[in-house]
Design an enzyme around this catalytic site. Structure first.
Site, PDB file in Angstrom:
ATOM      1  N   ASP A 307       1.099  10.711 -18.146  1.00 20.79           N
ATOM      2  CA  ASP A 307       1.271   9.435 -18.831  1.00 20.79           C
ATOM      3  C   ASP A 307       1.221   9.670 -20.334  1.00 20.79           C
ATOM      4  O   ASP A 307       0.369  10.420 -20.822  1.00 20.79           O
ATOM      5  CB  ASP A 307       0.160   8.456 -18.427  1.00 20.79           C
ATOM      6  CG  ASP A 307       0.522   7.701 -17.165  1.00 20.79           C
ATOM      7  OD1 ASP A 307       1.722   7.583 -16.871  1.00 20.79           O
ATOM      8  OD2 ASP A 307      -0.393   7.234 -16.468  1.00 20.79           O
ATOM      9  N   ASP A 344      -3.632 -12.114 -24.627  1.00 23.65           N
ATOM     10  CA  ASP A 344      -3.402 -10.705 -24.286  1.00 23.65           C
ATOM     11  C   ASP A 344      -4.578  -9.882 -24.813  1.00 23.65           C
ATOM     12  O   ASP A 344      -4.718  -9.685 -26.013  1.00 23.65           O
ATOM     13  CB  ASP A 344      -2.088 -10.240 -24.927  1.00 23.65           C
ATOM     14  CG  ASP A 344      -1.722  -8.813 -24.557  1.00 23.65           C
ATOM     15  OD1 ASP A 344      -2.557  -8.134 -23.939  1.00 23.65           O
ATOM     16  OD2 ASP A 344      -0.601  -8.381 -24.894  1.00 23.65           O
ATOM     17  N   GLU A 348      -2.992  -3.506 -27.922  1.00 27.92           N
ATOM     18  CA  GLU A 348      -1.735  -3.847 -28.591  1.00 27.92           C
ATOM     19  C   GLU A 348      -1.665  -5.344 -28.883  1.00 27.92           C
ATOM     20  O   GLU A 348      -1.270  -5.767 -29.978  1.00 27.92           O
ATOM     21  CB  GLU A 348      -0.537  -3.433 -27.722  1.00 27.92           C
ATOM     22  CG  GLU A 348      -0.378  -1.929 -27.551  1.00 27.92           C
ATOM     23  CD  GLU A 348      -1.121  -1.416 -26.328  1.00 27.92           C
ATOM     24  OE1 GLU A 348      -2.004  -2.150 -25.817  1.00 27.92           O
ATOM     25  OE2 GLU A 348      -0.830  -0.287 -25.885  1.00 27.92           O
ATOM     26  N   THR A 378       3.286  -7.864 -16.096  1.00 30.81           N
ATOM     27  CA  THR A 378       3.305  -7.176 -14.800  1.00 30.81           C
ATOM     28  C   THR A 378       4.213  -5.959 -14.912  1.00 30.81           C
ATOM     29  O   THR A 378       5.097  -5.905 -15.775  1.00 30.81           O
ATOM     30  CB  THR A 378       3.823  -8.078 -13.664  1.00 30.81           C
ATOM     31  OG1 THR A 378       5.213  -8.361 -13.890  1.00 30.81           O
ATOM     32  CG2 THR A 378       3.039  -9.372 -13.573  1.00 30.81           C
ATOM     33  N   ALA A 379       3.985  -4.983 -14.037  1.00 31.84           N
ATOM     34  CA  ALA A 379       4.803  -3.763 -14.062  1.00 31.84           C
ATOM     35  C   ALA A 379       6.254  -4.068 -13.724  1.00 31.84           C
ATOM     36  O   ALA A 379       7.161  -3.332 -14.126  1.00 31.84           O
ATOM     37  CB  ALA A 379       4.234  -2.741 -13.084  1.00 31.84           C
ATOM     38  N   SER A 384       5.181 -10.298 -21.291  1.00 28.70           N
ATOM     39  CA  SER A 384       4.159 -11.339 -21.175  1.00 28.70           C
ATOM     40  C   SER A 384       4.474 -12.404 -22.210  1.00 28.70           C
ATOM     41  O   SER A 384       5.389 -12.242 -23.024  1.00 28.70           O
ATOM     42  CB  SER A 384       2.766 -10.744 -21.415  1.00 28.70           C
ATOM     43  OG  SER A 384       2.674 -10.216 -22.734  1.00 28.70           O
ATOM     44  N   LYS A 395       7.250 -11.737 -25.079  1.00 30.20           N
ATOM     45  CA  LYS A 395       7.373 -10.451 -25.776  1.00 30.20           C
ATOM     46  C   LYS A 395       7.347  -9.356 -24.711  1.00 30.20           C
ATOM     47  O   LYS A 395       6.663  -9.470 -23.691  1.00 30.20           O
ATOM     48  CB  LYS A 395       6.241 -10.238 -26.795  1.00 30.20           C
ATOM     49  CG  LYS A 395       4.868  -9.987 -26.188  1.00 30.20           C
ATOM     50  CD  LYS A 395       3.830  -9.752 -27.278  1.00 30.20           C
ATOM     51  CE  LYS A 395       2.537  -9.157 -26.751  1.00 30.20           C
ATOM     52  NZ  LYS A 395       1.869  -9.846 -25.673  1.00 30.20           N
TER      53      LYS A 395
END
Length: 682
Positions: A307, A344, A348, A378-379, A384, A395
């Site tokens: 990752d 959020d 970030e 969500t993936a 969101s 965004k």
């Protein structure tokens, strides 16, 4: 910070290992190791011969046969001691974990909320699906997911890390482990396992290793050792009639000594200890492997899926700039970006709120007072945002926003496309902000590549391991960061399905793949990967899908896991090379001693100038036993590991352990022969 490591030779462990080594002298225990079973059978036979000679039932030297028998027993005992010491270290680690399991009672709630009526029940009675309340000072009674509340948790008993961690409902920090302690506040937890199935139970069972299954490579090597043993057994059995035909029959004692020195007793005696020690070293790195097979697979891995965030980069992406679309002023973009980020809680998201506040003095607004609905990331959607009255602000990634805009009848402006490319080329991540079907602009998120990571990837490349960066960023950003970090390839705009497909693609090419993961969406890919390291801070689904769990929750640990796996394979291969090379010197010691009387020409092989046939045989048998003891530290610690190519590694090991295996026995057997002569035993 890792758990306190045991010294290689703890006095308490040594005493226990000696006791266990004696217990393992039973035929049932020896049968599990065919090579050492042959030595055990030879020990029994020579012991019976010694007793028969002492009582005068048969002719022969009782002293010589007795000394041979004694050292054959020592050979078996030393091999047992190596295995018992490795197992003892693992059991000591398990006992330290058992001390964590001290929860007596739990507050089982009748409803899934913290103010529901609670019943005090024994923790052992909790079942999967039960809801419990834990407060400050309590030990968490079961593995589970936090469904309400947030608290500071001390996980040092499990991870060895003294700093407390935050566990809260929702997100990636909802998973808790039984045996850890609540330091503040409270949590409502849904138990995810039944008694005996907790992570702690599985850790204890794994490190105790009482019923440790052999790995495929161990099985293959064991078959090779058995084949060699059978060949040498048949060869030795045919020597008696040859010598008898020559007029000077070799004694059974000498034939047994010859057989034991010919078969690969060194690696046969240390093989099990190497496997147990490999898993123990993995635990020393704060990684729990579910089986030796997983550790072994780590040594064979040739593709690493890493990752980007937290592994290759520092993982603290911060909003650095607002780049508005044509016809939109920067303040309007900043206001919309802040609104979309109010709920959020990611680093970030918080950085976007802060940047808008710093640039335009835009204060945070309460989502509830705005009567707004937050749309979580969500993936699948990869975006969101927030819905306020008739306003729909989102965004997210470029592709996700493009699909969103086009589905709402809009189009993606060329100037925004150019801004996205400019941000990506600088190695930053572009997030696009949209209201309805109108693109407002781009947010630039900057991250920093970890120092020294490029050199580590270069080392992996020399070892023949391919590194692949996995990121949700677009291709331009991914390419810029991949080039800076020095990875071999990358997967941009990664979805769970894309990760799974990539793993299957590499496996279809015959490669072994390793990866890390922490979320439920990582579970399918973790289950598919050959080596799957789940983060301890991750979800229960991720931990169940992986075959290793990193207690430190450090994605970079995957590289260390591969190193430990390769070290275990190298240790096994090096000691096998040493063991087989050892036999050459023993041939020069025993064969002339056993058969020179029948075939005098064989005296030419006595290149060591050994004092007598008896001293030659005794020296070889004694060396054969002592070398196991001298190699135990190497078997437990592992051979020195350096990141080299396969061919360079092979050359290095052949020089050190192949040549060493030839030279050391010549020196050792000669020294023992001199000592036996001085003591008058030869």
């Amino acid at each position: 910070m890792s758990r306190k490591q045991l010294a290689l030779f703890e006095p308490v462990l040594l005493v226990q290992a000696l006791t266990d080594a004696v217990k393992k002298l039973s035929p049932r225990a020896q049968w599990r190791n065919p090579v050492m079973f042959v030595v055990w059978a030879g020990s029994v036979l020579t012991t019976l011969l010694t007793l028969a000679m002492v009582t005068g039932q048969i002719a022969g030297s009782a002293l010589f046969t007795g000394i041979i028998s004694l050292w054959l027993w020592f050979t078996v005992l030393f091999a047992n001691f190596a295995e018992a010491l490795a197992e003892g270290r693992s059991k000591a680690q398990a006992n330290s974990l058992k001390g964590v399991k001290k929860t007596a009672f739990a507050r089982r709630l009748r409803a899934p909320r913290h103010d529901a009526q609670a019943d005090n029940v024994p923790a052992a009675e909790l079942r999967k699906g039960d809801i419990v309340l834990v407060k400050a000072g309590d030990i968490i009674p079961c593995d589970g997911e936090v469904i309400e509340g947030g608290a500071s948790v001390d996980e040092s008993a499990i991870t060895g890390e003294s700093a407390p961690v935050i566990r809260e409902s929702g997100g990636d920090f909802a998973s808790v482990t039984g045996g850890t302690r609540i330091l503040s506040d409270w949590l409502v937890i849904a138990c995810s396992v039944n008694p005996g199935e907790t992570f702690l139970d599985r850790m204890i069972a794994m490190v105790e290793g009482a019923q440790r299954r052999k790995t495929p490579n161990e099985i293959a090597l064991t078959i090779l050792l058995i084949a060699l043993t059978i060949v040498f057994l048949l060869a030795t059995a045919t020597l008696w009639p040859f010598s008898a035909w020559g007029g000077n029959a070799v004694s059974v004692t000498v034939l047994v000594a010859l057989l034991v020195c010919l078969i690969p007793t060194t690696i046969g005696g240390l093989l099990s200890a190497i496997g147990v020690a490999g898993m123990s070293r993995m635990l020393g790195a704060n990684v729990i492997a579910t089986s030796g097979r997983a550790v072994e697979a780590a040594g064979d891995v040739d593709v690493l899926l890493l990752d980007k965030t937290g592994t290759i980069t520092l993982g603290n992406r911060q909003a650095s700039d607002f780049i508005p679309a044509r016809g939109v002023d920067e303040r309007t973009l900043a206001d919309a970006a802040q609104l979309a980020s109010l709920a959020d809680e990611t680093p970030e998201g918080r950085s976007i709120v802060i940047l808008a506040k710093q640039r335009f003095n835009l204060r945070e607004r309460d989502v509830q007072s705005l009567h707004a609905t937050f749309v979580p990331f969500t993936a699948q959607s990869r975006m969101s945002g927030i819905n306020i009255d008739n306003r729909m602000i989102r965004k997210g990634s470029v592709d996700a926003i493009r699909r969103h805009v086009e589905s709402n009848g809009g189009h993606f402006p060329a100037d925004v496309e150019q801004n996205v490319e400019n941000v990506a080329r600088l190695g930053a991540t572009p997030l696009v902000v949209v209201e309805g079907a109108r693109i407002l602009g781009v947010i630039a998120l900057k991250d920093i590549v970890k120092g020294g990571i490029k050199e580590r990837f270069a080392q992996l490349r020399k070892m023949g391991i391919k590194t692949v960066m996995i990121t949700g960023d677009n291709r331009l950003t991914a390419a810029a960061i991949a080039a800076e970090a020095g990875v071999d390839d990358f997967l941009a705009e990664a979805t769970p399905e894309a990760k799974l497909a990539l793993i299957r693609q590499y496996q279809a090419e015959g490669r072994l793949v390793a990866m890390t993961g922490d979320g439920t969406n990582d579970a399918p890919a973790l289950a598919q990967a050959d080596v799957a390291v789940a983060m301890n801070s991750g979800t229960q689904a991720a931990k169940e899908a992986g075959n290793m769990v990193d207690l430190d929750s450090n994605p970079t640990k995957l590289i260390e896991v591969v190193h430990i796996g390769k070290q275990m394979l190298m240790t096994r291969g090096s000691l096998t090379t040493f063991s087989i090379a050892n036999d050459v010197a023993k041939y020069f010691a025993i064969i002339p001693a056993a058969f020179a009387a029948t075939y005098p020409q064989l005296n030419a092989l006595n290149v060591m100038g050994l004092h007598s046939p008896n001293s030659a045989i005794l020296s070889a048998v004694i060396f054969n036993a002592l070398i196991i003891i001298f190699l135990i530290p190497l078997a437990l610690k592992g051979v020195s590991y350096k990141p080299l190519s396969a061919s360079a590694m092979l050359r290095r090991n052949l020089w050190i352990y192949g040549l060493g295996g030839l030279v050391v026995p010549f020196i050792g057997i000669k020294v023992i022969d001199v000592l036996l002569t001085l003591l008058g035993l030869a």
